[in-house]
Write a protein that holds these residues in place. Sequence first.
Motif, PDB file in Angstrom:
ATOM      1  N   ASP A  84       0.826  -1.201   0.000  1.00 45.28           N
ATOM      2  CA  ASP A  84       0.000   0.000   0.000  1.00 45.28           C
ATOM      3  C   ASP A  84       0.863   1.255   0.000  1.00 45.28           C
ATOM      4  N   ALA A  85       1.981   1.202  -0.736  1.00 46.32           N
ATOM      5  CA  ALA A  85       2.838   2.379  -0.879  1.00 46.32           C
ATOM      6  C   ALA A  85       2.004   3.557  -1.364  1.00 46.32           C
ATOM      7  N   GLY A  86       2.240   4.677  -0.771  1.00 45.87           N
ATOM      8  CA  GLY A  86       1.407   5.855  -0.957  1.00 45.87           C
ATOM      9  C   GLY A  86       0.764   6.225   0.363  1.00 45.87           C
ATOM     10  N   VAL A  87       0.365   5.202   1.125  1.00 46.98           N
ATOM     11  CA  VAL A  87      -0.017   5.410   2.509  1.00 46.98           C
ATOM     12  C   VAL A  87       1.240   5.622   3.344  1.00 46.98           C
ATOM     13  N   MET A  88       2.325   4.945   2.947  1.00 48.72           N
ATOM     14  CA  MET A  88       3.650   5.215   3.515  1.00 48.72           C
ATOM     15  C   MET A  88       4.582   5.540   2.354  1.00 48.72           C
ATOM     16  N   PRO A  89       5.749   6.120   2.609  1.00 42.83           N
ATOM     17  CA  PRO A  89       6.650   6.498   1.514  1.00 42.83           C
ATOM     18  C   PRO A  89       7.057   5.299   0.662  1.00 42.83           C
ATOM     19  N   HIS A  90       7.107   5.512  -0.633  1.00 38.84           N
ATOM     20  CA  HIS A  90       7.379   4.437  -1.578  1.00 38.84           C
ATOM     21  C   HIS A  90       8.765   3.821  -1.393  1.00 38.84           C
ATOM     22  N   GLY A  91       9.714   4.616  -0.990  1.00 39.79           N
ATOM     23  CA  GLY A  91      11.064   4.097  -0.839  1.00 39.79           C
ATOM     24  C   GLY A  91      11.287   3.245   0.389  1.00 39.79           C
ATOM     25  N   LEU A  92      10.290   3.165   1.272  1.00 37.41           N
ATOM     26  CA  LEU A  92      10.446   2.432   2.527  1.00 37.41           C
ATOM     27  C   LEU A  92       9.759   1.071   2.533  1.00 37.41           C
ATOM     28  N   VAL A  93       9.177   0.667   1.409  1.00 35.88           N
ATOM     29  CA  VAL A  93       8.323  -0.517   1.434  1.00 35.88           C
ATOM     30  C   VAL A  93       9.090  -1.806   1.739  1.00 35.88           C
ATOM     31  N   GLY A  94      10.403  -1.824   1.500  1.00 41.92           N
ATOM     32  CA  GLY A  94      11.180  -3.013   1.830  1.00 41.92           C
ATOM     33  C   GLY A  94      11.153  -3.358   3.303  1.00 41.92           C
ATOM     34  N   GLY A  95      10.754  -2.407   4.141  1.00 41.68           N
ATOM     35  CA  GLY A  95      10.633  -2.679   5.565  1.00 41.68           C
ATOM     36  C   GLY A  95       9.558  -3.688   5.899  1.00 41.68           C
ATOM     37  N   GLN A  96       8.651  -3.961   4.959  1.00 42.22           N
ATOM     38  CA  GLN A  96       7.584  -4.924   5.248  1.00 42.22           C
ATOM     39  C   GLN A  96       8.113  -6.351   5.377  1.00 42.22           C
ATOM     40  N   PHE A  97       9.225  -6.672   4.735  1.00 43.06           N
ATOM     41  CA  PHE A  97       9.722  -8.051   4.784  1.00 43.06           C
ATOM     42  C   PHE A  97       9.949  -8.516   6.221  1.00 43.06           C
ATOM     43  N   LYS A  98      10.511  -7.672   7.063  1.00 42.19           N
ATOM     44  CA  LYS A  98      10.788  -8.086   8.437  1.00 42.19           C
ATOM     45  C   LYS A  98       9.498  -8.356   9.204  1.00 42.19           C
ATOM     46  N   ILE A  99       8.434  -7.597   8.897  1.00 46.34           N
ATOM     47  CA  ILE A  99       7.156  -7.824   9.575  1.00 46.34           C
ATOM     48  C   ILE A  99       6.530  -9.136   9.101  1.00 46.34           C
ATOM     49  N   MET A 100       6.683  -9.449   7.825  1.00 46.26           N
ATOM     50  CA  MET A 100       6.174 -10.722   7.308  1.00 46.26           C
ATOM     51  C   MET A 100       6.872 -11.895   8.002  1.00 46.26           C
ATOM     52  N   VAL A 101       8.158 -11.749   8.249  1.00 48.38           N
ATOM     53  CA  VAL A 101       8.900 -12.798   8.958  1.00 48.38           C
ATOM     54  C   VAL A 101       8.499 -12.831  10.432  1.00 48.38           C
ATOM     55  N   GLN A 102       8.335 -11.668  11.019  1.00 50.99           N
ATOM     56  CA  GLN A 102       7.924 -11.601  12.417  1.00 50.99           C
ATOM     57  C   GLN A 102       6.590 -12.294  12.633  1.00 50.99           C
ATOM     58  N   TYR A 103       5.712 -12.245  11.630  1.00 54.00           N
ATOM     59  CA  TYR A 103       4.387 -12.828  11.765  1.00 54.00           C
ATOM     60  C   TYR A 103       4.245 -14.140  10.992  1.00 54.00           C
ATOM     61  N   GLY A 104       5.317 -14.921  10.943  1.00 55.80           N
ATOM     62  CA  GLY A 104       5.178 -16.323  10.591  1.00 55.80           C
ATOM     63  C   GLY A 104       5.896 -16.833   9.366  1.00 55.80           C
TER      64      GLY A 104
END
Length: 444
Positions: free
Chosen positions: A359-379
Amino acid sequence: MQSRVKFGTFLRRIAFGGTALLAVAAPPAQAQDASGKTVITAARYVDVLTGKTVDYPAIFVGADGRITGIADSRTVRWGSDVKHIDLGNRTLLPGLIDMHVHIDGPADIGGYNGLEFTDSFWGMTAVKNARDMLDAGFTTIRNVGSSERNDIGLKQAIDAGYAVGPRIIGAGYALGATGGHCDSTFFPPSFEKDNAKKEGIGDTPDELRYQVRRQRKYGAEVIKVCATGGVFSRNTEPGQLQVPENELRAIADEAHQWGLQVAAHAHGASGIRAAIAAGIDTIEHASLVDDEGIRMAVARKRPVWFSMDIYNTDYTQSEGAKNGVLEDNLRKDREIAQIQRDNFRKAHKAGVRMVFGSDAGVMPHGLVGGQFKIMVQYGMTPLEAIQAATRNAAQALDREKDVGAIAVGRYADIIAVDGDPLADVRELESVDAVVKGGVLVKGS
């Protein structure tokens, strides 16, 4: 958590070494033709199709930007007429794919602050946002709703060489019900330009079929529909079903007839179930999914994929008020954020097919790679998170011949990181080099 609604024309917008490595002394089995205009080398690459890491790749690229062969750089030679891109002691991965982007939505302009800018401003911001996503390693994006078809115009500009950015699969205008999440809901009726039906809005199966045809006519390659209410719209709640199953089925049937896939914004459990039953291809957000929705997603014969944006709430809660996001929107964001993350874990554990969507645009487009760690954190394992943004996304897009893997025949869309992303997926938060179609566009 989803597309923000903007006003006027703006109204429509408001995821070395160590035990993970598999060293090979001979060329990989997929090596076919070691000829090409360009060769890309590095210490290793991740084969997302097998889950293995292969040492010493020499990836040959033809004039069309597609991979012609993969060999062992220790045993193969190439002539002086072949351009050599040596990415050194790095790990290569396929270019990443983000399945849920709003390329013309600057994250730092929220609420009514967007009224400060002219209508064409949003399309101009899309150029920088596209470059930011490319630099972050996302060489393909699916844009699920824009104003003025900014996503389609930007795609044409990139393809024609007037701008630099990822491959864009655009939806044009998102479809929705009158007064629903994809309609303009922030102004009184006196601000409506006229009483005609607005782009994307329909209230019967026939009206929505027409909107599918209209978006395709003007360049859409995917159809987006808002099946439920949303977070960043006004006078809607995320759990509300707004487009019933018969209308969703009409959209899906019409789009599939034209060879297009459909993404359904669906937070609420009833909307998720309706979208799955209607034949929708990807479920966006899926925040409040229930056990029956998960069961339906796993069991459906035609593959359905969940695209769950479980990272951006960190940004919206910390920066949203400063950016002008209204408190009611932040309230909805707070209410569903942890539920969505818990349901991500639950859906993944149950075997639901998953793709990467930020959902880049709700957060800055250049930061979306940060989602990978949350995906790992949640299983997820790091490999599963990477596959969600490569192999799985290509399958969901029906573009396995083009993107999603470092493989013969696909575009040479490749990223490089210094470390081992299978050991530390946070390597993908800072991509060191990006190649698109065999051309180095970031790094050295």
